[in-house]
Design a protein around this motif. Sequence first.
Motif, PDB file in Angstrom:
ATOM      1  N   LEU A 143       0.768  -1.122   0.062  1.00  0.00           N
ATOM      2  CA  LEU A 143       0.076  -0.062   0.127  1.00  0.00           C
ATOM      3  C   LEU A 143       0.733   1.340  -0.033  1.00  0.00           C
ATOM      4  O   LEU A 143       0.521   2.234  -0.872  1.00  0.00           O
ATOM      5  CB  LEU A 143      -1.075  -0.186   1.137  1.00  0.00           C
ATOM      6  N   LEU A 144       2.055   1.280   0.596  1.00  0.00           N
ATOM      7  CA  LEU A 144       2.814   2.304   0.875  1.00  0.00           C
ATOM      8  C   LEU A 144       3.389   2.643  -0.728  1.00  0.00           C
ATOM      9  O   LEU A 144       3.588   3.666  -1.157  1.00  0.00           O
ATOM     10  CB  LEU A 144       4.117   2.106   1.712  1.00  0.00           C
ATOM     11  N   ALA A 145       3.756   1.630  -1.355  1.00  0.00           N
ATOM     12  CA  ALA A 145       4.397   1.597  -2.716  1.00  0.00           C
ATOM     13  C   ALA A 145       3.295   2.189  -3.843  1.00  0.00           C
ATOM     14  O   ALA A 145       3.620   2.642  -4.657  1.00  0.00           O
ATOM     15  CB  ALA A 145       4.806   0.182  -3.060  1.00  0.00           C
ATOM     16  N   VAL A 146       1.963   1.882  -3.378  1.00  0.00           N
ATOM     17  CA  VAL A 146       0.943   2.315  -4.462  1.00  0.00           C
ATOM     18  C   VAL A 146       0.431   3.896  -4.050  1.00  0.00           C
ATOM     19  O   VAL A 146       0.309   4.759  -4.738  1.00  0.00           O
ATOM     20  CB  VAL A 146      -0.177   1.386  -4.331  1.00  0.00           C
ATOM     21  N   ALA A 190      -2.083 -10.503  -0.740  1.00  0.00           N
ATOM     22  CA  ALA A 190      -2.079  -8.821  -0.769  1.00  0.00           C
ATOM     23  C   ALA A 190      -2.065  -8.510  -2.186  1.00  0.00           C
ATOM     24  O   ALA A 190      -2.601  -7.228  -2.454  1.00  0.00           O
ATOM     25  CB  ALA A 190      -0.884  -8.805  -0.050  1.00  0.00           C
ATOM     26  N   ILE A 191      -1.514  -9.087  -3.205  1.00  0.00           N
ATOM     27  CA  ILE A 191      -1.342  -8.284  -4.406  1.00  0.00           C
ATOM     28  C   ILE A 191      -2.708  -7.996  -5.154  1.00  0.00           C
ATOM     29  O   ILE A 191      -2.843  -6.883  -5.622  1.00  0.00           O
ATOM     30  CB  ILE A 191      -0.574  -9.603  -5.476  1.00  0.00           C
ATOM     31  N   PRO A 192      -3.856  -8.918  -4.983  1.00  0.00           N
ATOM     32  CA  PRO A 192      -5.156  -8.397  -5.633  1.00  0.00           C
ATOM     33  C   PRO A 192      -5.633  -7.028  -4.712  1.00  0.00           C
ATOM     34  O   PRO A 192      -5.917  -6.084  -5.449  1.00  0.00           O
ATOM     35  CB  PRO A 192      -6.195  -9.666  -5.278  1.00  0.00           C
ATOM     36  N   GLY A 193      -5.360  -7.033  -3.460  1.00  0.00           N
ATOM     37  CA  GLY A 193      -5.607  -5.725  -2.867  1.00  0.00           C
ATOM     38  C   GLY A 193      -4.930  -4.523  -3.121  1.00  0.00           C
ATOM     39  O   GLY A 193      -5.181  -3.428  -3.370  1.00  0.00           O
ATOM     40  N   GLY A 194      -3.566  -4.818  -3.650  1.00  0.00           N
ATOM     41  CA  GLY A 194      -2.686  -3.682  -4.258  1.00  0.00           C
ATOM     42  C   GLY A 194      -3.085  -3.469  -5.398  1.00  0.00           C
ATOM     43  O   GLY A 194      -3.117  -2.164  -5.828  1.00  0.00           O
ATOM     44  N   LEU A 195      -3.485  -4.191  -6.284  1.00  0.00           N
ATOM     45  CA  LEU A 195      -4.011  -3.943  -7.550  1.00  0.00           C
ATOM     46  C   LEU A 195      -5.319  -3.087  -7.577  1.00  0.00           C
ATOM     47  O   LEU A 195      -5.669  -2.160  -8.255  1.00  0.00           O
ATOM     48  CB  LEU A 195      -4.443  -5.360  -8.543  1.00  0.00           C
ATOM     49  N   MET A 197      -7.238  -3.605   2.033  1.00  0.00           N
ATOM     50  CA  MET A 197      -6.968  -4.399   3.368  1.00  0.00           C
ATOM     51  C   MET A 197      -8.054  -5.376   3.435  1.00  0.00           C
ATOM     52  O   MET A 197      -7.881  -6.472   4.024  1.00  0.00           O
ATOM     53  CB  MET A 197      -6.841  -3.450   4.420  1.00  0.00           C
ATOM     54  N   ALA A 198      -9.368  -4.925   3.281  1.00  0.00           N
ATOM     55  CA  ALA A 198     -10.392  -6.025   3.436  1.00  0.00           C
ATOM     56  C   ALA A 198     -10.322  -7.183   2.647  1.00  0.00           C
ATOM     57  O   ALA A 198     -10.530  -8.444   3.071  1.00  0.00           O
ATOM     58  CB  ALA A 198     -11.700  -5.077   3.172  1.00  0.00           C
ATOM     59  N   LEU A 199      -9.810  -6.830   1.256  1.00  0.00           N
ATOM     60  CA  LEU A 199      -9.640  -7.883   0.435  1.00  0.00           C
ATOM     61  C   LEU A 199      -8.774  -9.163   0.987  1.00  0.00           C
ATOM     62  O   LEU A 199      -8.511 -10.081   0.764  1.00  0.00           O
ATOM     63  CB  LEU A 199      -9.375  -7.360  -1.133  1.00  0.00           C
ATOM     64  N   LEU A 223      -7.649  -9.197   4.125  1.00  0.00           N
ATOM     65  CA  LEU A 223      -7.920 -10.153   5.095  1.00  0.00           C
ATOM     66  C   LEU A 223      -8.927 -11.536   4.639  1.00  0.00           C
ATOM     67  O   LEU A 223      -8.733 -12.623   5.028  1.00  0.00           O
ATOM     68  CB  LEU A 223      -8.777  -9.494   6.010  1.00  0.00           C
ATOM     69  N   VAL A 224      -9.752 -11.190   3.486  1.00  0.00           N
ATOM     70  CA  VAL A 224     -10.672 -12.065   3.122  1.00  0.00           C
ATOM     71  C   VAL A 224      -9.906 -13.181   2.434  1.00  0.00           C
ATOM     72  O   VAL A 224     -10.082 -14.417   2.723  1.00  0.00           O
ATOM     73  CB  VAL A 224     -11.871 -11.668   2.117  1.00  0.00           C
ATOM     74  N   ILE A 225      -9.119 -13.093   1.321  1.00  0.00           N
ATOM     75  CA  ILE A 225      -8.291 -13.797   0.650  1.00  0.00           C
ATOM     76  C   ILE A 225      -7.332 -14.617   1.825  1.00  0.00           C
ATOM     77  O   ILE A 225      -7.155 -15.979   1.520  1.00  0.00           O
ATOM     78  CB  ILE A 225      -7.500 -13.310  -0.437  1.00  0.00           C
ATOM     79  N   ALA A 226      -6.723 -13.855   2.633  1.00  0.00           N
ATOM     80  CA  ALA A 226      -5.827 -14.639   3.403  1.00  0.00           C
ATOM     81  C   ALA A 226      -6.463 -15.550   4.492  1.00  0.00           C
ATOM     82  O   ALA A 226      -5.961 -16.648   4.795  1.00  0.00           O
ATOM     83  CB  ALA A 226      -5.095 -13.635   4.241  1.00  0.00           C
ATOM     84  N   HIS A 227      -7.762 -15.283   4.675  1.00  0.00           N
ATOM     85  CA  HIS A 227      -8.539 -16.048   5.831  1.00  0.00           C
ATOM     86  C   HIS A 227      -8.820 -17.431   4.793  1.00  0.00           C
ATOM     87  O   HIS A 227      -8.938 -18.566   5.293  1.00  0.00           O
ATOM     88  CB  HIS A 227      -9.798 -15.462   6.285  1.00  0.00           C
ATOM     89  N   ARG A 228      -9.343 -17.019   3.471  1.00  0.00           N
ATOM     90  CA  ARG A 228      -9.691 -18.288   2.654  1.00  0.00           C
ATOM     91  C   ARG A 228      -8.501 -19.281   2.577  1.00  0.00           C
ATOM     92  O   ARG A 228      -8.638 -20.280   2.135  1.00  0.00           O
ATOM     93  CB  ARG A 228     -10.371 -17.814   1.431  1.00  0.00           C
ATOM     94  N   MET A 229      -7.381 -18.494   2.385  1.00  0.00           N
ATOM     95  CA  MET A 229      -6.164 -19.405   2.438  1.00  0.00           C
ATOM     96  C   MET A 229      -5.699 -20.012   3.473  1.00  0.00           C
ATOM     97  O   MET A 229      -4.650 -20.850   3.520  1.00  0.00           O
ATOM     98  CB  MET A 229      -5.043 -18.445   1.718  1.00  0.00           C
ATOM     99  N   ARG A 230      -6.465 -19.814   4.710  1.00  0.00           N
ATOM    100  CA  ARG A 230      -6.172 -20.468   5.920  1.00  0.00           C
ATOM    101  C   ARG A 230      -4.523 -19.984   6.449  1.00  0.00           C
ATOM    102  O   ARG A 230      -4.124 -20.750   6.858  1.00  0.00           O
ATOM    103  CB  ARG A 230      -6.130 -21.966   5.745  1.00  0.00           C
ATOM    104  N   ILE A 231      -4.371 -18.878   6.268  1.00  0.00           N
ATOM    105  CA  ILE A 231      -3.101 -18.353   6.866  1.00  0.00           C
ATOM    106  C   ILE A 231      -3.242 -17.889   8.255  1.00  0.00           C
ATOM    107  O   ILE A 231      -4.202 -17.058   8.428  1.00  0.00           O
ATOM    108  CB  ILE A 231      -2.714 -16.861   5.885  1.00  0.00           C
ATOM    109  N   ALA A 232      -2.732 -18.714   9.157  1.00  0.00           N
ATOM    110  CA  ALA A 232      -3.126 -18.756  10.624  1.00  0.00           C
ATOM    111  C   ALA A 232      -2.863 -17.376  11.375  1.00  0.00           C
ATOM    112  O   ALA A 232      -3.991 -16.983  12.009  1.00  0.00           O
ATOM    113  CB  ALA A 232      -2.183 -19.589  11.335  1.00  0.00           C
TER     114      ALA A 232
END
Length: 544
Positions: free
Chosen positions: A342-345, A474-479, A511-513, A515-524
């Motif tokens: 996000l800082l980079a964008v 994180a990349i989809p949210g960055g896009l 950031m919302a995206l 959290l959703v994607i990381a949760h679905r990917m089961r990142i603990a």
Amino acid sequence: MSRVLRAGAIMAAGTLASRITGLGRTIILASAIGVASLGDAYNVAYTVPFVLFDLLMGGVLSSVIVPMIVRARKLDDDGGLAYEQRLLTLVTFVLGVVSIATVLLAEPLIGIYATGWSQHTTEVSVTLARFILPQIAFFGVGALAGAMLNTRDRFAAPMWAPVLNNLVVIGVGITYLVISKAGRNIDKVTDSDLMLLGLGTTAGILAQSVLLVISLRRAGFNFRPRFDLHNLRLGELGRSAVWTLTYVAITQIGYALTTNLATKAGEISKEIGVPYGAGITPYSYAFMLFQLPYGIIAVSVTTAMLPRMSQHAADERIDSLREEFSSGVQLVSAVLVPSGLLLAVLGPALSLLIFARGAVSTADAIYIGQILQVFGLALVPFSLFQMLLRVFYSLGDTRTPAFLALGIAAFNAVLGLASFFFFPPGYAVIGLALAFAVSYTAGMAATWLLASRRVGGLHGSRVFTVLTRMYCAAIPGGLVALGMLWLTQALTDLTTLSAITMLVIGGGCSMALYLVIAHRMRIAQISSIVEGIAERMVRQSRTK
């Protein structure tokens, strides 16, 4: 892991308050003195005591003193009380003498960090430095008190004390805005203006240090001056500290080069009519924003980790040390990975919202944001590098970090000089940020290999896998944030309103995206956050 989370949460809350008030402090000062000559003069004078403190003690605190205090508390019959009293006596005396000496040597000290300035700009910075340099003693005593509190698992006060410092300086900045007629014009600034800025800055550090000393006393430490320094194990302290001081000296030489290149680029830019400040002040402000997520997340977790890693090393529980480090890295990366993207964008939108007021023009603010975009690329590598150093420090090894610092500083110097000579003057400071990012990325990789070899592995494959999954999440949210940036720029000029739109919609959706994607990917690490939010929402709905 739960202890790291608890301690990290306490420190993160204090650090968040500290960084927010620190941001407010920077905004007020930037509005008051700008980012051109007066801003550069103040920022160099403000930086010198921190550099000197680091050279004398700053790096030694985390790498040497904390592990030695931990060992003294474990092995000495009095729980290390006499050892700590001797240490505080020595630090108070030495830094008091250093403060007096540096005030007398203010002019040559400023000359180290600022070449190519006009005589008047140099004189203003020297005057400010003479008011600010006495804070070395106050800062040192407060820092040692904070380290002693950390070894007692008292993490709140060291993280909250800087809030008081920031509030004092905010008051100083507001007072300057109200009573000074000079504003950002360095040719109109008076001795009274400089006294207000300099002594006010020192008063903030004094208030911070007094609060830490009071907190240490409430934690049960009673100070009594002790001059039997032969019982301080100075030989062991010196052998460990010499390499840490070498490490700090190398990094500060590198910083001095960066400062001189940035100030020189700023002077050249001014001469050729670049319509924004392009010196050390934009670099410093961008670096301050870059360190917000690092300070809130990485510093909090790292500070909680080091005493326990030192204890594991003292007890020869290397497996526990590895697990402590691995868990801390994954916890930190869960937040820093999306933050860096996000800082980079959205760097220019963030800096425009924060700085574009008072003595800072829109062009100045956008330039700060462009530097911040490059720093964003370094957020994860820089944070992991700092955490990796704690592996060596917990083992009592301060030599290896010194050689690593030498390699990074040399690489950074080559890239920095290349950016100064080959980039247009208005973009040279952006090149310096790029040199920083590339150097610490390479340094992090080398440090990981060495640290892993030293302790027989750092769960590298596990950490790499988790980091890869975090970036994929994180990349989809960055896009999304990038798309929002392009859309906003296509529809309107970059203003405060458009910056708010980009940050709220682009940053929030990103950031919302994530959290959703990381949760679905089961990142603990993310799943625990999402589940905690969901449980809280359920409880609130039931109470209604």
